[in-house]
Scaffold this motif. Structure first.
Motif, mmCIF file in Angstrom:
data_model
loop_
_atom_site.group_PDB
_atom_site.id
_atom_site.type_symbol
_atom_site.label_atom_id
_atom_site.label_comp_id
_atom_site.label_asym_id
_atom_site.label_seq_id
_atom_site.Cartn_x
_atom_site.Cartn_y
_atom_site.Cartn_z
ATOM 1 N N TRP A 151 14.491 -35.732 -39.723
ATOM 2 C CA TRP A 151 14.156 -35.030 -38.484
ATOM 3 C C TRP A 151 13.599 -33.634 -38.762
ATOM 4 O O TRP A 151 14.062 -32.933 -39.672
ATOM 5 C CB TRP A 151 15.395 -34.890 -37.612
ATOM 6 C CG TRP A 151 15.766 -36.158 -36.875
ATOM 7 C CD1 TRP A 151 15.212 -37.389 -37.034
ATOM 8 C CD2 TRP A 151 16.786 -36.288 -35.887
ATOM 9 N NE1 TRP A 151 15.822 -38.292 -36.199
ATOM 10 C CE2 TRP A 151 16.776 -37.639 -35.485
ATOM 11 C CE3 TRP A 151 17.690 -35.415 -35.298
ATOM 12 C CZ2 TRP A 151 17.657 -38.125 -34.504
ATOM 13 C CZ3 TRP A 151 18.562 -35.879 -34.337
ATOM 14 C CH2 TRP A 151 18.545 -37.216 -33.942
ATOM 15 N N ILE A 188 13.934 -31.204 -36.603
ATOM 16 C CA ILE A 188 15.036 -30.335 -36.185
ATOM 17 C C ILE A 188 16.329 -31.035 -36.599
ATOM 18 O O ILE A 188 16.794 -31.957 -35.924
ATOM 19 C CB ILE A 188 15.045 -30.095 -34.666
ATOM 20 C CG1 ILE A 188 13.713 -29.507 -34.200
ATOM 21 C CG2 ILE A 188 16.196 -29.166 -34.283
ATOM 22 C CD1 ILE A 188 13.630 -29.325 -32.696
ATOM 23 N N PRO A 222 20.211 -31.943 -37.078
ATOM 24 C CA PRO A 222 21.418 -31.657 -36.304
ATOM 25 C C PRO A 222 22.428 -30.877 -37.143
ATOM 26 O O PRO A 222 22.395 -30.922 -38.379
ATOM 27 C CB PRO A 222 21.957 -33.056 -35.970
ATOM 28 C CG PRO A 222 21.496 -33.899 -37.115
ATOM 29 C CD PRO A 222 20.151 -33.346 -37.511
ATOM 30 N N LEU A 251 25.980 -36.431 -31.808
ATOM 31 C CA LEU A 251 24.985 -35.489 -32.311
ATOM 32 C C LEU A 251 25.351 -34.092 -31.827
ATOM 33 O O LEU A 251 25.552 -33.870 -30.631
ATOM 34 C CB LEU A 251 23.587 -35.840 -31.789
ATOM 35 C CG LEU A 251 22.955 -37.154 -32.254
ATOM 36 C CD1 LEU A 251 21.603 -37.338 -31.568
ATOM 37 C CD2 LEU A 251 22.794 -37.167 -33.768
ATOM 38 N N ARG A 303 23.825 -30.382 -31.750
ATOM 39 C CA ARG A 303 22.572 -29.654 -31.973
ATOM 40 C C ARG A 303 22.859 -28.168 -32.202
ATOM 41 O O ARG A 303 23.913 -27.650 -31.806
ATOM 42 C CB ARG A 303 21.638 -29.827 -30.771
ATOM 43 C CG ARG A 303 22.152 -29.232 -29.483
ATOM 44 C CD ARG A 303 21.174 -29.428 -28.329
ATOM 45 N NE ARG A 303 21.658 -28.771 -27.125
ATOM 46 C CZ ARG A 303 22.501 -29.333 -26.258
ATOM 47 N NH1 ARG A 303 22.941 -30.564 -26.457
ATOM 48 N NH2 ARG A 303 22.899 -28.650 -25.194
ATOM 49 N N LEU A 324 18.983 -24.024 -29.866
ATOM 50 C CA LEU A 324 18.091 -25.027 -29.283
ATOM 51 C C LEU A 324 18.453 -25.246 -27.825
ATOM 52 O O LEU A 324 19.609 -25.486 -27.479
ATOM 53 C CB LEU A 324 18.241 -26.350 -30.063
ATOM 54 C CG LEU A 324 17.147 -27.380 -29.870
ATOM 55 C CD1 LEU A 324 15.841 -26.894 -30.486
ATOM 56 C CD2 LEU A 324 17.570 -28.697 -30.518
ATOM 57 N N ASP A 334 15.126 -29.737 -25.120
ATOM 58 C CA ASP A 334 14.002 -29.455 -26.002
ATOM 59 C C ASP A 334 13.230 -30.745 -26.271
ATOM 60 O O ASP A 334 13.809 -31.775 -26.637
ATOM 61 C CB ASP A 334 14.522 -28.866 -27.317
ATOM 62 C CG ASP A 334 13.410 -28.565 -28.301
ATOM 63 O OD1 ASP A 334 12.905 -27.442 -28.298
ATOM 64 O OD2 ASP A 334 13.049 -29.487 -29.073
ATOM 65 N N TRP A 383 13.516 -32.320 -29.850
ATOM 66 C CA TRP A 383 14.874 -32.822 -30.065
ATOM 67 C C TRP A 383 15.100 -34.107 -29.271
ATOM 68 O O TRP A 383 15.640 -35.087 -29.795
ATOM 69 C CB TRP A 383 15.901 -31.771 -29.666
ATOM 70 C CG TRP A 383 17.315 -32.257 -29.743
ATOM 71 C CD1 TRP A 383 18.058 -32.777 -28.729
ATOM 72 C CD2 TRP A 383 18.150 -32.292 -30.905
ATOM 73 N NE1 TRP A 383 19.298 -33.134 -29.168
ATOM 74 C CE2 TRP A 383 19.385 -32.845 -30.503
ATOM 75 C CE3 TRP A 383 17.980 -31.902 -32.229
ATOM 76 C CZ2 TRP A 383 20.448 -33.027 -31.389
ATOM 77 C CZ3 TRP A 383 19.034 -32.081 -33.119
ATOM 78 C CH2 TRP A 383 20.248 -32.633 -32.699
ATOM 79 N N GLU A 384 14.694 -34.094 -28.007
ATOM 80 C CA GLU A 384 14.880 -35.276 -27.163
ATOM 81 C C GLU A 384 14.088 -36.467 -27.702
ATOM 82 O O GLU A 384 14.534 -37.614 -27.628
ATOM 83 C CB GLU A 384 14.468 -34.971 -25.723
ATOM 84 C CG GLU A 384 15.398 -34.011 -25.003
ATOM 85 C CD GLU A 384 16.793 -34.582 -24.839
ATOM 86 O OE1 GLU A 384 16.913 -35.775 -24.499
ATOM 87 O OE2 GLU A 384 17.767 -33.842 -25.077
ATOM 88 N N ALA A 426 16.072 -37.884 -30.675
ATOM 89 C CA ALA A 426 17.245 -38.630 -30.221
ATOM 90 C C ALA A 426 16.836 -39.949 -29.575
ATOM 91 O O ALA A 426 17.491 -40.982 -29.768
ATOM 92 C CB ALA A 426 18.067 -37.786 -29.250
ATOM 93 N N GLU A 440 25.767 -36.155 -27.016
ATOM 94 C CA GLU A 440 25.078 -34.994 -27.588
ATOM 95 C C GLU A 440 25.616 -33.709 -26.977
ATOM 96 O O GLU A 440 25.812 -33.618 -25.764
ATOM 97 C CB GLU A 440 23.579 -35.117 -27.319
ATOM 98 C CG GLU A 440 22.761 -33.949 -27.802
ATOM 99 C CD GLU A 440 21.407 -33.897 -27.090
ATOM 100 O OE1 GLU A 440 20.943 -32.769 -26.840
ATOM 101 O OE2 GLU A 440 20.852 -34.968 -26.802
ATOM 102 N N SER A 475 26.048 -29.109 -27.910
ATOM 103 C CA SER A 475 25.765 -28.000 -28.823
ATOM 104 C C SER A 475 27.031 -27.606 -29.574
ATOM 105 O O SER A 475 28.137 -28.046 -29.249
ATOM 106 C CB SER A 475 25.241 -26.797 -28.036
ATOM 107 O OG SER A 475 26.285 -26.245 -27.241
#
Length: 213
Positions: free
Chosen positions: A103, A105, A107, A131, A133, A137, A141, A144-145, A148, A167, A169
């Motif tokens: 990825w 970005i 995780p 996940l 993040r 972020l 985003d 990111w989306e 996923a 998911e 943060s």
């Protein structure tokens, strides 16, 4: 895919669980031991399967005292295919880890939990992923989306099972810890880390440890 017995995708009969047990063992096992480990069929049914497989040469039978011990003939032409099918769960987990490690970005943490981590479930079970993040972020985003979303599609493509992604943060994880959300136990016991920091380390940073309920 049957998350408990992935080999059943190709071998849906009792032969599947029996072959999976044999592929995972280096030692000879009795019919009763194989039945217990397979968790399917009856002792008599397992013995019939073993007799049939022995007739093909795929299974060796050793007469030890009063017992017959069975083991996979790893020199057989079919044995590599059996071993591959028996290890589909590990292969699947490795494929998920490889995708996430690519990825743009990354995780903070990624893991699987639930039926896949426990090694149980059935063909309709969700593949549960956690996940976490980075805090910098923004939720929603686009990149990111997209990552996923592609991961969820990968789960479906590789297994046929639906994917469920939880998911949040890093800060939101701390919030869950502060109020001791019950789902924390699902994430931790058991879980299989795919990439990033261990979940236990992230919890320790928040000054929390998880006590199973």
């Amino acid at each position: 895919m049957d998350l408990k017995s992935p080999i059943s995708v190709v071998v849906p009969s009792l032969d599947g669980p029996v072959l999976q047990v044999l592929a995972r063992s280096e030692e000879g096992l009795s019919g009763r031991q194989i039945h217990k480990l397979a968790g399917s069929g009856s002792v008599a049914g397992v013995r019939l399967v073993l007799q049939r497989l022995a007739a093909t040469g795929l299974v060796h039978v050793d007469d030890v005292g009063n017992s017959l011990l069975y083991r996979l003939n790893r020199k057989h032409l079919v044995a590599p295919a059996v071993e591959f099918l028996a290890d589909l769960r590990s292969t699947f987990i490795s494929r998920l880890a490889d995708e996430i490690n690519g990825w743009r970005i990354p995780p903070v943490h990624a893991s699987v939990y639930g039926a896949l981590a426990r090694g149980d479930g059935d063909p309709d079970s969700d593949v549960d992923l956690l996940l976490i993040r980075p805090d910098h972020l923004d939720a929603g985003d686009v990149l990111w989306e997209d990552q996923a979303g592609r991961l969820m599609q990968t789960v479906v493509d590789l297994t046929g099972n639906p994917a469920h992604v939880f998911e949040l943060s890093r800060t939101e994880l701390a919030g869950h810890l502060a109020i001791e959300e019950p789902i924390l136990n699902d994430w931790m016991r058991p879980s299989i880390q795919l990439t990033g920091l261990p979940l236990a380390a992230l919890m320790a940073e928040s000054g929390r440890t998880l006590v199973a309920h």
